[in-house]
Motif scaffolding. Structure first.
Motif, PDB file in Angstrom:
ATOM      1  N   ASN A 277      -5.941  -8.442 -12.135  1.00  0.00           N
ATOM      2  CA  ASN A 277      -6.663  -8.129 -10.901  1.00  0.00           C
ATOM      3  C   ASN A 277      -6.074  -6.955 -10.137  1.00  0.00           C
ATOM      4  OD1 ASN A 277      -8.648 -10.180 -11.084  1.00  0.00           O
ATOM      5  ND2 ASN A 277      -7.127 -11.683 -10.460  1.00  0.00           N
ATOM      6  N   ASN A 278      -4.971  -6.407 -10.618  1.00  0.00           N
ATOM      7  CA  ASN A 278      -4.299  -5.304  -9.925  1.00  0.00           C
ATOM      8  C   ASN A 278      -4.045  -4.136 -10.859  1.00  0.00           C
ATOM      9  OD1 ASN A 278      -3.841  -6.544  -7.254  1.00  0.00           O
ATOM     10  ND2 ASN A 278      -2.746  -8.045  -8.482  1.00  0.00           N
TER      11      ASN A 278
ATOM     12  N   SER B 218      -2.944   2.626 -10.279  1.00  0.00           N
ATOM     13  CA  SER B 218      -3.725   3.746  -9.751  1.00  0.00           C
ATOM     14  C   SER B 218      -4.043   4.720 -10.870  1.00  0.00           C
ATOM     15  CB  SER B 218      -2.966   4.445  -8.625  1.00  0.00           C
ATOM     16  OG  SER B 218      -1.735   4.927  -9.116  1.00  0.00           O
TER      17      SER B 218
ATOM     18  N   TRP C 212      -7.594   0.043 -15.506  1.00  0.00           N
ATOM     19  CA  TRP C 212      -6.712  -0.210 -16.648  1.00  0.00           C
ATOM     20  C   TRP C 212      -7.003   0.772 -17.765  1.00  0.00           C
ATOM     21  CZ3 TRP C 212      -2.522  -2.858 -16.341  1.00  0.00           C
ATOM     22  CH2 TRP C 212      -2.413  -3.912 -15.433  1.00  0.00           C
TER      23      TRP C 212
ATOM     24  N   ALA D  83      -8.532   2.762  -9.034  1.00  0.00           N
ATOM     25  CA  ALA D  83      -7.535   2.199  -9.948  1.00  0.00           C
ATOM     26  C   ALA D  83      -8.260   1.552 -11.116  1.00  0.00           C
ATOM     27  CB  ALA D  83      -6.683   1.176  -9.208  1.00  0.00           C
TER      28      ALA D  83
ATOM     29  N   GLU E 181      -2.637 -12.414 -11.990  1.00  0.00           N
ATOM     30  CA  GLU E 181      -2.489 -11.420 -10.924  1.00  0.00           C
ATOM     31  C   GLU E 181      -2.526 -10.005 -11.500  1.00  0.00           C
ATOM     32  OE1 GLU E 181       0.976 -12.247  -8.552  1.00  0.00           O
ATOM     33  OE2 GLU E 181       0.299 -14.297  -8.134  1.00  0.00           O
ATOM     34  N   ALA E 182      -1.904  -9.820 -12.663  1.00  0.00           N
ATOM     35  CA  ALA E 182      -1.853  -8.488 -13.276  1.00  0.00           C
ATOM     36  C   ALA E 182      -3.244  -7.936 -13.547  1.00  0.00           C
ATOM     37  CB  ALA E 182      -1.032  -8.521 -14.564  1.00  0.00           C
TER      38      ALA E 182
END
Length: 155
Positions: free
Chosen positions: A77-78, A81, A90, A88, A74-75
């Motif tokens: 993919n999210n 910002s 990384w 958004a 999950e991390a």
């Protein structure tokens, strides 16, 4: 590599351990053993269908340290910002923040305090820095008032 079926399915004695195989491969391609071992570990944490082509290997490596598999997937993919606006995405530091690692570029007060503590770990350095800070009237005034006993920052 070994055939499927166990430690020595063929009965031959010339099998290699995983470490030996990694070492031989690393030598063959001209990389350090630790580099190939790291690549292997990161890959083991990210099944092919869970990897993101738009996220660098380094980000995958940092996020690979998230123990819970679902949380890790999950991390990635999210992404957080973008502080400068835009989509958004990384960064090395944002991934390190997610897993609780020390960042390269401090942003929050807490990160800056931790960076100063790291740099002033030596008592001689701490003494010089403290003296320099106390020569700043505003800093000396705030330090003497000690209005921040519950500031929540790690000392």
């Amino acid at each position: 590599m070994r055939s499927y079926g166990g430690a020595n399915p063929s009965g031959k004695d010339d099998l290699f351990t995983v470490s030996e195989a990694i070492r031989m491969f690393a030598e063959g391609v001209g990389l350090a053993y630790t580099t190939v071992r790291s690549y292997r570990w990161v890959s083991s944490r990210w099944p092919k269908e869970r990897r993101r082509a738009d996220v660098s290997h380094t980000i995958h490596k940092v996020l690979a340290s998230i123990p819970d598999e679902q949380e890790r997937f999950e991390a990635v993919n999210n992404p957080p910002s973008n502080a400068r606006g835009g989509p958004a995405r990384w960064t090395h530091d944002s991934a390190k923040r997610v897993v609780g690692w020390k960042v390269d570029s401090s942003e929050s007060v807490q990160e800056k305090v931790e960076a100063i503590h790291d740099l002033a770990a030596d008592d001689a350095v701490a003494a010089v820095v403290t003296t320099d800070f106390l020569r700043r009237p505003a800093v000396a005034s705030k330090a003497m008032a000690d209005d921040y006993p519950d500031h929540g920052l790690v000392a």
